[in-house]
Design a protein around this motif. Structure first.
Motif, PDB file in Angstrom:
ATOM      1  N   THR A 248       4.674  -8.540   1.143  1.00  0.00           N
ATOM      2  CA  THR A 248       3.525  -8.699   0.269  1.00  0.00           C
ATOM      3  C   THR A 248       2.310  -8.054   0.899  1.00  0.00           C
ATOM      4  O   THR A 248       2.278  -7.735   2.077  1.00  0.00           O
ATOM      5  CB  THR A 248       3.249 -10.200   0.033  1.00  0.00           C
ATOM      6  N   ASN A 249       1.263  -7.860   0.085  1.00  0.00           N
ATOM      7  CA  ASN A 249       0.041  -7.231   0.546  1.00  0.00           C
ATOM      8  C   ASN A 249      -0.541  -7.967   1.743  1.00  0.00           C
ATOM      9  O   ASN A 249      -0.616  -9.191   1.765  1.00  0.00           O
ATOM     10  CB  ASN A 249      -0.967  -7.223  -0.611  1.00  0.00           C
TER      11      ASN A 249
ATOM     12  N   SER B  53      -3.910  -2.173  -1.839  1.00  0.00           N
ATOM     13  CA  SER B  53      -2.764  -2.276  -0.936  1.00  0.00           C
ATOM     14  C   SER B  53      -2.915  -1.424   0.318  1.00  0.00           C
ATOM     15  O   SER B  53      -1.926  -1.094   0.969  1.00  0.00           O
ATOM     16  CB  SER B  53      -1.449  -1.901  -1.653  1.00  0.00           C
TER      17      SER B  53
ATOM     18  N   ASN C 201       0.334  -1.489   2.698  1.00  0.00           N
ATOM     19  CA  ASN C 201       0.765  -2.875   2.778  1.00  0.00           C
ATOM     20  C   ASN C 201       1.987  -3.211   1.936  1.00  0.00           C
ATOM     21  O   ASN C 201       2.671  -4.198   2.213  1.00  0.00           O
ATOM     22  CB  ASN C 201      -0.396  -3.787   2.374  1.00  0.00           C
ATOM     23  N   ASP C 202       2.266  -2.431   0.921  1.00  0.00           N
ATOM     24  CA  ASP C 202       3.444  -2.693   0.107  1.00  0.00           C
ATOM     25  C   ASP C 202       3.922  -1.396  -0.529  1.00  0.00           C
ATOM     26  O   ASP C 202       3.311  -0.332  -0.343  1.00  0.00           O
ATOM     27  CB  ASP C 202       3.181  -3.772  -0.948  1.00  0.00           C
TER      28      ASP C 202
ATOM     29  N   ASN D 229       3.759  -0.283  -3.386  1.00  0.00           N
ATOM     30  CA  ASN D 229       2.894   0.315  -4.394  1.00  0.00           C
ATOM     31  C   ASN D 229       1.719   1.074  -3.800  1.00  0.00           C
ATOM     32  O   ASN D 229       0.961   1.725  -4.529  1.00  0.00           O
ATOM     33  CB  ASN D 229       2.356  -0.774  -5.328  1.00  0.00           C
ATOM     34  N   ALA D 230       1.538   0.997  -2.494  1.00  0.00           N
ATOM     35  CA  ALA D 230       0.407   1.664  -1.848  1.00  0.00           C
ATOM     36  C   ALA D 230       0.566   3.181  -1.929  1.00  0.00           C
ATOM     37  O   ALA D 230       1.678   3.702  -1.846  1.00  0.00           O
ATOM     38  CB  ALA D 230       0.312   1.230  -0.390  1.00  0.00           C
TER      39      ALA D 230
ATOM     40  N   PRO E  25       4.515  -3.905   5.928  1.00  0.00           N
ATOM     41  CA  PRO E  25       3.561  -2.795   5.894  1.00  0.00           C
ATOM     42  C   PRO E  25       3.908  -1.666   6.861  1.00  0.00           C
ATOM     43  O   PRO E  25       4.560  -1.884   7.875  1.00  0.00           O
ATOM     44  CB  PRO E  25       2.241  -3.459   6.285  1.00  0.00           C
TER      45      PRO E  25
END
Length: 295
Positions: free
Chosen positions: A30-31, A110, A130-131, A133-134, A208
């Motif tokens: 997670t973020n 993120s 961080n995830d 989607n970053a 991350p």
């Protein structure tokens, strides 16, 4: 002190930056909050080489100033030379660890950014994805003195030369690590005064992910640069190569001597191409190069 952007820049890690939209990795955390970002960064970098106090005093003749805000640059001054790198970050400092890592919010969701002063008088400008989607790319603004030239090393770092062709310093070979400490492929591209680092995770990457450009004064990544006259000597006589590297400390002296013939061959090719030769330490692999010290 005058500052200028990169002059005479001719370095690109590829014809174009890698695509920023890649398939999300299968393993993702997670973020990471700002309060945990420093710990994530220091897990990747370690803390032994960090300066946590007394940044107002020079180290090895170099003075480093970390930013108070994300849109302010990290600066390092040594003698009459000042360089700076601005993070892809925004807002006030969110956290400072006791070991010397400052954390800021990234410009995009993120992403966190960080800054560290190092015990060699240089600095790191870091970011965490961080995830999954970053965004895969983060861009930094690099300001250098007027009149310098730059070139990319064989491993993808960036070397900066002064007007006389002497090495000022540069950005070390780019790296990135995931949450498990595994290396993640990464490259720099440089366009004007913008350095963009691209990280390419795969299905096994655990977020991350931490990456950084690191500024170091002097020789970058153990590269020895020879000018045109020295290159011609290397090309003419492999025995001369052996003599040059015989003075190196063990075990590098033996490596240099063993690779003398290969270094001499590449030097001959470089001379034919009106270029010079550079030798990587400790591998002693030779490469052709032009510009900078190649005079």
């Amino acid at each position: 002190m005058r500052r200028g952007v990169i002059a005479g820049l001719s370095v690109f890690a590829g014809a174009a930056a890698l695509a920023t939209t890649l398939a999300p990795a299968a393993v993702a955390d997670t973020n990471t909050s700002a309060s945990g970002a420093a710990a994530v960064i220091e897990k990747a970098t370690g803390t032994a080489g960090l300066r946590s106090t007394a940044l107002d005093s020079p180290v090895d003749g170099a003075q480093v100033t970390l930013p108070a805000r994300g849109d302010e640059p990290i600066t390092a001054t040594k003698g009459d030379t000042t360089v700076s790198l601005t993070l892809p970050a925004t807002g006030s400092k969110q956290q400072s660890s006791t070991d010397g890592t400052d954390v800021f919010a990234g410009n995009e969701a993120s992403v966190n950014a960080g800054a560290q002063a190092t015990t060699d008088g240089g600095f790191r400008a870091l970011f965490t994805l961080n995830d999954a989607n970053a965004p895969r790319q983060q861009s930094f603004t690099l300001a250098l003195p007027a009149g310098v030239t730059t070139r990319q090393t064989a491993e993808g770092g960036l070397v900066v030369f002064d007007a006389d062709g002497a090495i000022i310093g540069g950005l070390e070979t780019p790296w990135a690590k995931d949450a498990n400490g595994n290396a993640v492929p990464t490259t720099y591209t440089v366009d004007g005064d913008t350095v963009t680092q691209t990280v390419t995770p795969n299905a096994d990457t655990a977020f991350p992910v931490v990456a950084d450009p690191k500024w170091t004064w002097g020789i970058i990544s153990g590269t020895v640069y020879f000018n045109k006259k020295e290159t011609s000597h290397l090309a003419a006589n492999a025995g001369f190569v052996a003599v040059v590297f015989a003075a190196a400390p063990p075990p590098f002296d033996a490596y240099g001597v063993l690779n003398a013939a290969n270094i001499s061959r590449v030097a001959w090719n470089a001379g034919s191409d009106h270029k010079c030769v550079e030798v990587k330490v400790p591998t002693f692999l030779p490469y052709e190069y032009s510009g900078g010290h190649c005079k």
